[in-house]
Design an enzyme around this catalytic site. Structure first.
Site, short mmCIF file in Angstrom:
data_model
loop_
_atom_site.label_atom_id
_atom_site.label_comp_id
_atom_site.label_asym_id
_atom_site.label_seq_id
_atom_site.Cartn_x
_atom_site.Cartn_y
_atom_site.Cartn_z
N GLU A 1 1.42 -1.15 4.81
CA GLU A 1 0.95 0.08 5.45
C GLU A 1 1.66 0.30 6.78
O GLU A 1 1.95 1.43 7.17
CB GLU A 1 -0.57 0.00 5.65
N GLY B 1 -8.51 -7.14 1.28
CA GLY B 1 -8.75 -5.94 2.05
C GLY B 1 -10.21 -5.54 2.03
O GLY B 1 -11.07 -6.17 2.65
N GLY B 2 -10.52 -4.47 1.31
CA GLY B 2 -11.85 -3.89 1.32
C GLY B 2 -12.96 -4.85 0.97
O GLY B 2 -14.08 -4.76 1.51
N GLU C 1 1.96 -8.96 -1.58
CA GLU C 1 1.08 -7.83 -1.85
C GLU C 1 1.88 -6.69 -2.48
O GLU C 1 2.52 -5.90 -1.76
CB GLU C 1 0.45 -7.32 -0.55
N TRP D 1 -9.60 -6.40 7.78
CA TRP D 1 -10.55 -5.29 7.91
C TRP D 1 -9.86 -3.95 8.11
O TRP D 1 -10.50 -2.91 8.01
CB TRP D 1 -11.50 -5.56 9.07
#
Length: 245
Positions: free
Chosen positions: A94, A228-229, A162, A9
Site C-alpha cells: 500500500e 491485516g483486518g 504478501e 492495524w
C-alpha cells in the site's frame, strides 16, 4: 523455528482500541510464538505501556530514513523506539503504490531502523497481472534483493510475502503457490546471508484469518503471518495465534 505473528492495524484504531491489546494479553498468555501488534503512530506509546510484562510486542507501520530534520509529518526510527516500538513494517504494497516507495527507499528505511535497534518486517509481493504473466518469482526476487540492506540479519529482519492481489480481497494463493514463493525467498536469503539465511523468518500475508491460518502455517518455509483486518479484534487474532502453536 519460533513463529512470528504480526498484526498490522493500518489506519485503524483510537484510544478505545487499546482494549483489544488488553484482551489479547488475556487470550494468549504465554504464547508459543512471538506476537507483534503494529497500531497507528498515535497509539504506540500507550500500546507499549499496555503490553508491558506480556508476550505482546508493539511495532510500527513505517519510518523515515533520516534520524531527524525538516521532514514535516514524518517519524524517525529513533522516535519509534522512544515511544516503545520494537518492530517496524517496511515496504508494504500500500505504501509502495500510494507513496511511490521504491526498493531503494525501503532499503534506506531498513538501514535507519536497524541502526535504531528495530527489527524490520520487509514486505514483498506481486500483483495479479504479474502472477498471471508468470512473473511472480522474478518480481518477488527483485523486490527482496533491492529492499534488503547490507545490515540485514536473522536477528533484525523478517520477510513478509504478501501477494498484492490477496490483501483485503479474501483471495488466498494455494498452499503450493505459497510454498513455491517461500522456497524461492529462502533460497535467495541463503545466497545473500549464508547459513544465517536459514534463520530469517518468512511470513505470509494476504487475507489470513482464523479459518485458513492452520493450513498456511503447515506450509514449508512459512514461519508466521502478517495479518491485516483480522488483527483488529483480539478474539480473532488470538485464534490465528493459536493456530501457529
Amino acid at each position: 523455528m519460533r513463529k512470528l505473528i504480526a498484526g498490522n492495524w493500518k489506519m485503524n484504531g483510537l484510544a478505545s482500541s487499546l482494549a483489544e491489546i488488553e484482551a489479547l494479553k488475556g487470550l494468549t498468555g504465554k504464547a508459543a510464538c512471538d506476537i507483534v501488534v503494529c497500531p497507528p503512530f498515535t497509539l504506540i506509546e500507550n500500546a507499549a505501556k499496555r503490553s508491558k510484562d506480556s508476550t505482546v510486542i508493539v511495532g510500527a507501520q513505517d519510518c523515515h530514513p533520516e534520524a531527524s530534520g525538516a521532514r514535516t509529518g514524518d517519524i524517525s526510527a529513533g522516535m519509534l523506539v522512544d515511544a516503545g516500538a520494537r518492530f517496524v513494517i517496511l515496504g508494504h504494497s500500500e505504501r509502495r503504490a500510494s507513496h511511490n516507495e521504491t526498493d531503494a527507499i525501503v532499503a534506506s528505511k531498513a538501514v535507519a531502523a536497524h541502526k535504531a535497534g528495530l527489527t524490520t518486517i520487509i514486505c514483498i509481493g506481486e500483483t495479479r497481472d504479474e502472477r498471471d504473466d508468470g512473473k511472480a518469482i522474478d518480481v518477488v526476487g527483485g523486490q527482496l534483493r533491492g529492499s534488503m540492506p547490507a545490515s540485514a540479519a536473522s536477528s533484525n529482519m523478517a520477510i513478509a510475502y504478501e501477494p498484492v492481489w490477496a490483501i483485503g480481497t479474501g483471495l488466498v494463493p494455494t498452499i503450493e503457490e505459497i510454498e513455491e514463493v517461500h522456497s524461492s525467498i529462502r533460497q535467495m536469503l541463503e545466497e545473500r546471508l549464508g547459513d544465517d539465511g536459514r534463520l530469517v523468518r518468512i511470513l505470509y500475508g494476504g487475507s489470513v484469518k482464523a479459518s485458513n491460518a492452520a493450513a498456511i502455517f503447515r506450509a514449508a518455509n512459512v514461519d508466521g503471518a502478517l495479518v491485516g483486518g483480522a488483527s483488529l479484534k483480539a478474539a480473532e487474532f488470538a485464534e490465528i495465534i493459536s493456530a501457529a502453536a
